[in-house]
Design an enzyme around this catalytic site. Structure first.
Site, PDB file in Angstrom:
ATOM      1  N   LYS A 154       0.945  -1.312  -0.069  1.00 55.33           N
ATOM      2  CA  LYS A 154      -0.255   0.009   0.147  1.00 55.33           C
ATOM      3  C   LYS A 154       0.804   1.278  -0.094  1.00 55.33           C
ATOM      4  CE  LYS A 154      -4.674  -1.566   1.400  1.00 55.33           C
ATOM      5  NZ  LYS A 154      -5.411  -0.898   2.698  1.00 55.33           N
TER       6      LYS A 154
ATOM      7  N   LYS B 113     -11.646  -4.404  -5.032  1.00 56.98           N
ATOM      8  CA  LYS B 113     -12.168  -3.294  -5.249  1.00 56.98           C
ATOM      9  C   LYS B 113     -11.210  -2.427  -6.318  1.00 56.98           C
ATOM     10  CE  LYS B 113     -15.700  -1.127  -5.989  1.00 56.98           C
ATOM     11  NZ  LYS B 113     -16.649  -2.190  -7.547  1.00 56.98           N
TER      12      LYS B 113
ATOM     13  N   LYS C 257      -4.923 -10.717  -6.744  1.00 57.38           N
ATOM     14  CA  LYS C 257      -5.946 -10.506  -5.501  1.00 57.38           C
ATOM     15  C   LYS C 257      -7.587  -9.553  -5.989  1.00 57.38           C
ATOM     16  CE  LYS C 257      -6.981  -8.568  -1.882  1.00 57.38           C
ATOM     17  NZ  LYS C 257      -6.372  -7.925  -0.643  1.00 57.38           N
TER      18      LYS C 257
END
Ligand code: TYM
Length: 334
Positions: free
Chosen positions: A113, A196, A193
């Site tokens: 991230k 969204k 993976k």
């Protein structure tokens, strides 16, 4: 008897990665007699990445509606919004003092991230797993149904838990992860993976037509090139989804006929479509009801927050006592 806790970020529409990776287990665990189940929409986690404040309430509502649509019963489970129970943030601070920088540095989700959000590398993104430990420990939960991507965070939560108990006396049970039969569902692109943020999802509210179209384009075993050539179910995301959605008999048949080359990918996908639609139809029907009557959602989470707060307050009393953070009247040294 177990106390179960889990949660999801309000990232927009829920997808089949959330559903088969985690939420189907939430519903199954709720139905097991004797379990106490607590499910939280983790909005305070969601603000660790760039977001629009005006959109957040809608996203939170969508997530809470998704929990109920997936089949959770708010009369049984505590379903609530994280920011409604301030003790999450409070306990999180206390737990940061028991968490090492090196441990947080090793978290793969933080590494990913912070790469993705280089312009907003905030400290909350770094301490995210501590807030997650606080979510769990606040309810003294012992079983945590999640997808595989959360297992490293749970290991850290267990380490923090052990450290707390060792240093201050046993307050918390050690939380254990519980994985589903499809703990890692890949996206339709086959590269990442399902999530969204990657736009590679099948959403719980997708129509049968859209689901069929998305499945048709989904990747399978890249080595199964020609019709009639054998495939390898163990590397195929469609097979992973069969394990979640189809009966054990169908899974065994698909496994056998894929390996022998008898089952074309197109046929296999349409069998999966049917199994998935059977799972999703009742979910979609409940969504329709909840959209007609949004107060079913808002009332459920208001009542859930009250029940959650009662447990949270009692745990915090234990924490203050154990850590020597007693109330002001008791602070005068004797
Ligand atoms: P989140 O919001 O990313 O996902 C919610 C749940 O869905 C699972 N999941 C998947 N499982 C399999 N395959 C996939 N492609 C897939 N995508 C998502 C996740 O593993 C998760 O179980 N940090 C957590 C939320 C959280 C939490 C907690 C969970 C906050 N506090 C305490 C458990 C306990 C998260 O971001 O999940």
């Amino acid at each position: 008897m177990s106390r179960i806790f889990s949660g999801a970020q309000p990232s927009g529409a829920l997808h089949i990665g959330n559903f088969y990776g985690a939420m189907q287990q939430w519903v199954a665990l709720e139905k097991e007699p004797g379990n106490e189940t607590i499910f939280c929409v983790v909005d305070a986690h969601a603000i660790t990445v760039e977001y629009e404040a005006k959109d957040l309430p809608k996203r939170v509502f969508e997530a809470a509606a998704g929990y109920l649509a997936a089949g959770l019963n708010p009369e049984k489970s505590i379903v609530f919004i994280q920011s409604d129970v301030k003790e999450h943030m409070e306990l999180s601070w206390y737990l940061t003092t028991l968490t090492m920088m090196g441990e947080l540095n090793r978290m793969t989700q933080f590494k990913e991230k912070s790469e993705q959000h280089q312009e907003n590398n905030n400290a909350g993104l770094f301490t995210y797993p501590v807030l997650m430990a606080a979510d769990i420990l606040l309810y003294k939960a012992d079983l945590i149904p999640v997808g595989e991507d959360q297992v490293q965070h749970l290991e850290l939560a267990r380490d923090i838990c052990r450290r707390f108990n060792h240093r201050f006396g046993k307050v918390f049970p050690e939380p254990k992860p519980r994985l589903s039969s499809a703990p890692r569902i890949m996206g339709l692109d086959g590269k990442h993976k399902m999530s969204k943020s990657r736009g590679n999802t099948i959403d719980l509210e997708d129509s049968p037509k859209v689901i069929e179209k998305k499945l048709k384009g989904a990747f399978t075993d890249p080595l199964k090139v020609a019709l009639g050539s054998p495939g390898r179910p163990e590397v195929c995301n469609i097979f992973t989804l069969h394990k979640a959605a189809s009966s054990p008999e169908v899974v065994a048949e698909v496994d056998r006929d894929c390996r022998s080359g008898a089952l074309p990918c197109g046929t296999c996908k349409m069998r999966l479509r049917d199994a998935m639609l059977a799972d999703l139809q009742p979910v979609q029907e409940r969504y329709v009801e909840l959209r007609k009557k949004p107060s079913l959602v808002t009332e459920a989470v208001a009542q859930g927050a009250e029940r959650a707060r009662a447990i949270a307050k009692s745990t915090m009393a234990d924490v203050y006592g154990a850590m020597g953070l007693t109330s002001s009247s008791q602070k005068v040294p004797t």
